[in-house]
Design a protein around this motif. Structure first.
Motif, mmCIF file in Angstrom:
data_model
loop_
_atom_site.group_PDB
_atom_site.id
_atom_site.type_symbol
_atom_site.label_atom_id
_atom_site.label_comp_id
_atom_site.label_asym_id
_atom_site.label_seq_id
_atom_site.Cartn_x
_atom_site.Cartn_y
_atom_site.Cartn_z
ATOM 1 N N ARG A 1 4.968 -3.952 12.980
ATOM 2 C CA ARG A 1 5.839 -3.692 11.832
ATOM 3 C C ARG A 1 5.091 -2.965 10.723
ATOM 4 N NH1 ARG A 1 9.775 -7.734 11.020
ATOM 5 N NH2 ARG A 1 10.085 -6.783 8.964
ATOM 6 N N ASP A 2 5.814 -2.168 9.947
ATOM 7 C CA ASP A 2 5.274 -1.480 8.781
ATOM 8 C C ASP A 2 4.933 -2.538 7.724
ATOM 9 O OD1 ASP A 2 4.855 -0.089 6.405
ATOM 10 O OD2 ASP A 2 6.471 1.337 6.751
ATOM 11 N N TYR A 3 3.652 -2.626 7.388
ATOM 12 C CA TYR A 3 3.193 -3.646 6.435
ATOM 13 C C TYR A 3 3.903 -3.530 5.096
ATOM 14 C CZ TYR A 3 -0.053 -5.989 3.190
ATOM 15 O OH TYR A 3 -0.599 -6.776 2.216
ATOM 16 N N SER A 4 4.148 -2.298 4.639
ATOM 17 C CA SER A 4 4.765 -2.101 3.328
ATOM 18 C C SER A 4 6.216 -2.559 3.293
ATOM 19 C CB SER A 4 4.670 -0.631 2.910
ATOM 20 O OG SER A 4 5.438 0.187 3.779
ATOM 21 N N GLN A 5 6.831 -2.753 4.472
ATOM 22 C CA GLN A 5 8.226 -3.175 4.533
ATOM 23 C C GLN A 5 8.370 -4.681 4.749
ATOM 24 O OE1 GLN A 5 10.757 -0.986 3.862
ATOM 25 N NE2 GLN A 5 9.003 0.348 3.421
ATOM 26 N N LEU A 6 7.249 -5.383 4.847
ATOM 27 C CA LEU A 6 7.302 -6.827 5.029
ATOM 28 C C LEU A 6 7.587 -7.516 3.697
ATOM 29 C CD1 LEU A 6 4.189 -7.360 7.348
ATOM 30 C CD2 LEU A 6 6.588 -7.082 8.024
ATOM 31 N N SER A 7 8.037 -8.751 3.769
ATOM 32 C CA SER A 7 8.234 -9.532 2.546
ATOM 33 C C SER A 7 6.879 -9.859 1.931
ATOM 34 C CB SER A 7 8.975 -10.828 2.874
ATOM 35 O OG SER A 7 8.141 -11.712 3.606
ATOM 36 N N GLY A 8 6.898 -10.276 0.680
ATOM 37 C CA GLY A 8 5.651 -10.636 0.009
ATOM 38 C C GLY A 8 4.914 -11.744 0.743
ATOM 39 N N GLY A 9 5.643 -12.737 1.227
ATOM 40 C CA GLY A 9 5.013 -13.828 1.960
ATOM 41 C C GLY A 9 4.409 -13.369 3.275
ATOM 42 N N GLN A 10 5.114 -12.479 3.983
ATOM 43 C CA GLN A 10 4.580 -11.957 5.244
ATOM 44 C C GLN A 10 3.331 -11.116 5.002
ATOM 45 O OE1 GLN A 10 8.214 -10.008 6.481
ATOM 46 N NE2 GLN A 10 8.628 -11.568 8.040
ATOM 47 N N ARG A 11 3.340 -10.303 3.936
ATOM 48 C CA ARG A 11 2.148 -9.508 3.609
ATOM 49 C C ARG A 11 0.961 -10.415 3.308
ATOM 50 N NH1 ARG A 11 5.855 -6.225 0.591
ATOM 51 N NH2 ARG A 11 5.038 -7.044 -1.365
ATOM 52 N N GLN A 12 1.227 -11.530 2.620
ATOM 53 C CA GLN A 12 0.135 -12.453 2.300
ATOM 54 C C GLN A 12 -0.474 -13.038 3.572
ATOM 55 O OE1 GLN A 12 -0.864 -13.123 -1.135
ATOM 56 N NE2 GLN A 12 -2.638 -13.683 0.094
ATOM 57 N N GLY B 1 0.940 -17.479 13.250
ATOM 58 C CA GLY B 1 2.343 -17.491 13.639
ATOM 59 C C GLY B 1 3.094 -16.214 13.346
ATOM 60 N N ILE B 2 2.370 -15.086 13.202
ATOM 61 C CA ILE B 2 3.037 -13.815 12.863
ATOM 62 C C ILE B 2 2.647 -12.721 13.856
ATOM 63 C CG2 ILE B 2 3.403 -14.267 10.410
ATOM 64 C CD1 ILE B 2 0.793 -12.721 9.846
ATOM 65 N N GLY B 3 2.350 -13.096 15.080
ATOM 66 C CA GLY B 3 2.012 -12.103 16.089
ATOM 67 C C GLY B 3 3.117 -11.092 16.318
ATOM 68 N N ASP B 4 4.367 -11.498 16.108
ATOM 69 C CA ASP B 4 5.499 -10.596 16.313
ATOM 70 C C ASP B 4 5.588 -9.507 15.249
ATOM 71 O OD1 ASP B 4 6.070 -12.717 14.497
ATOM 72 O OD2 ASP B 4 8.205 -12.243 14.621
ATOM 73 N N LEU B 5 4.776 -9.610 14.196
ATOM 74 C CA LEU B 5 4.795 -8.596 13.138
ATOM 75 C C LEU B 5 3.775 -7.491 13.374
ATOM 76 C CD1 LEU B 5 5.006 -10.843 9.929
ATOM 77 C CD2 LEU B 5 6.882 -9.827 11.234
ATOM 78 N N ALA B 6 3.018 -7.537 14.450
ATOM 79 C CA ALA B 6 1.891 -6.626 14.659
ATOM 80 C C ALA B 6 2.283 -5.158 14.513
ATOM 81 C CB ALA B 6 1.255 -6.879 16.024
ATOM 82 N N PRO C 1 0.829 -1.209 0.000
ATOM 83 C CA PRO C 1 0.000 0.000 0.000
ATOM 84 C C PRO C 1 0.862 1.257 0.000
ATOM 85 C CG PRO C 1 0.146 -0.873 2.205
ATOM 86 C CD PRO C 1 0.866 -1.849 1.315
ATOM 87 N N PRO C 2 0.275 2.399 -0.368
ATOM 88 C CA PRO C 2 1.061 3.647 -0.411
ATOM 89 C C PRO C 2 1.286 4.266 0.961
ATOM 90 C CG PRO C 2 -1.198 4.052 -1.099
ATOM 91 C CD PRO C 2 -1.077 2.574 -0.921
ATOM 92 N N PHE C 3 0.574 3.792 1.982
ATOM 93 C CA PHE C 3 0.689 4.380 3.315
ATOM 94 C C PHE C 3 1.294 3.363 4.282
ATOM 95 C CE2 PHE C 3 -3.047 6.337 1.292
ATOM 96 C CZ PHE C 3 -2.591 7.657 1.209
ATOM 97 N N PRO C 4 2.082 3.838 5.262
ATOM 98 C CA PRO C 4 2.799 2.927 6.164
ATOM 99 C C PRO C 4 1.933 2.408 7.314
ATOM 100 C CG PRO C 4 3.393 5.182 6.691
ATOM 101 C CD PRO C 4 2.473 5.257 5.495
ATOM 102 N N PHE C 5 0.877 1.653 6.979
ATOM 103 C CA PHE C 5 0.080 1.023 8.024
ATOM 104 C C PHE C 5 0.895 -0.080 8.691
ATOM 105 C CE2 PHE C 5 -3.302 2.409 5.007
ATOM 106 C CZ PHE C 5 -4.004 3.246 5.872
ATOM 107 N N THR C 6 0.645 -0.298 9.973
ATOM 108 C CA THR C 6 1.244 -1.458 10.621
ATOM 109 C C THR C 6 0.455 -2.700 10.241
ATOM 110 O OG1 THR C 6 -0.127 -1.334 12.613
ATOM 111 C CG2 THR C 6 1.931 -0.031 12.588
ATOM 112 N N ALA C 7 1.055 -3.865 10.469
ATOM 113 C CA ALA C 7 0.356 -5.113 10.186
ATOM 114 C C ALA C 7 -0.929 -5.199 11.001
ATOM 115 C CB ALA C 7 1.274 -6.296 10.500
#
Length: 275
Positions: free
Chosen positions: A134-145, A127-132, A87-93
């Motif tokens: 994190r900036d969604y736009s900076q995650l890997s493609g798999g993590q974003r999925q 299994g991704i509670g630790d990403l809560a 996304p164009p905005f830095p939302f967290t996961a």
């Protein structure tokens, strides 16, 4: 929640992408849509969700025609997992997952403690509670999925529609997501959610014991249980390469293309080979 489509033509004002499509899925069912790129799978999903109007035929959701339902009503009945995007905005996961709660909030309402707990539970479940944070736009493609799948879980809709949910995932996360899909459908109980997903991997349909709709050029060429719809002949015709369908010693079905170069492959027979 039962989803049903009959006599469906899909596409855009400039032209149709698919014709004469019909399918149905109910609680506890998993429906796999397979076919090559450009055959109309994503367009079909968008039409089933009311994001595109049908060119002919109709779609019903929970016994009501889709065009009679508001967007909020559709969102309470069906969750959508698109292919991962940035996304164009830095939302967290966590903020992305909280968006799945929007349809359950009153007008101008803000997510509360229960909504936040549901979002965190969905992230943890995958299994991704630790990403809560994190900036969604900076995650890997798999993590974003995985975050998008968590958003659908947090939405708590009785129908989940997924567009290639494992496409960006590594081997372990693919297995985790497939197990989650089976659990959501309540395959062992028959009382779970309805799930519709697209995939390029016919092995997943066998692993999930899903009903199959095999598409080519906007039409359904085979449907039914995987062992009946995903034969060597059907897969070879649809994908344009020789495909062998076998069972391993453990009993699992495996679909594999023949890698030998052939100028004009011709597959005339052979259904499911058991060795």
């Amino acid at each position: 929640m039962r989803l049903q489509a009959e006599g469906l033509a899909i596409g855009y004002p400039g032209g149709a992408v698919g014709h004469d499509l019909a399918l149905a899925v109910g609680p506890g069912d998993i429906l796999c849509l397979l076919g090559p790129n450009g055959c109309g799978k994503t367009t079909l999903l968008r039409t089933l969700l009311g994001l595109l109007p049908p060119l002919a035929g109709g779609v019903s959701l929970g016994g009501e025609r889709l065009e009679r339902l508001s967007r909020a009503e559709i969102a309470r009945r069906a969750a959508y997992v698109p292919q991962a995007h940035a996304p164009p905005f830095p939302f967290t996961a966590l903020e992305i997952v909280l968006m799945g709660r929007t349809a359950r909030l009153p007008p101008f309402g803000q997510p509360g403690r229960a909504d936040r707990a549901a979002a965190l539970a969905a992230l943890t479940r995958l299994g991704i509670g630790d990403l809560a944070a994190r900036d969604y736009s900076q995650l890997s493609g798999g993590q974003r999925q995985l975050v998008l799948i968590a958003r659908a879980l947090a939405q708590e809709a009785p129908l989940i529609v997924m567009d290639e949910p494992t496409a960006s995932l590594d081997f372990g996360n693919q297995a985790r997501v497939l197990a989650e899909i089976a659990a959501l459908a309540g395959a062992a109980r028959g009382d779970g959610r309805a799930v519709v997903l697209t995939t390029h991997d016919p092995d997943q349909a066998f692993a999930l014991n899903a009903q199959v709709v095999l598409m080519k050029a906007g039409r359904i060429v085979a449907r039914g249980a995987p062992e009946n719809a995903l034969t060597s002949a059907a897969l070879s015709e649809v994908y344009g390469v020789p495909v062998v369908v076998e069972r391993t010693q453990s009993g699992r079905a495996v679909c594999a293309p023949t890698l030998a170069r052939q100028s004009a492959p011709s597959i005339t027979s052979e259904a499911l080979t058991i060795t």
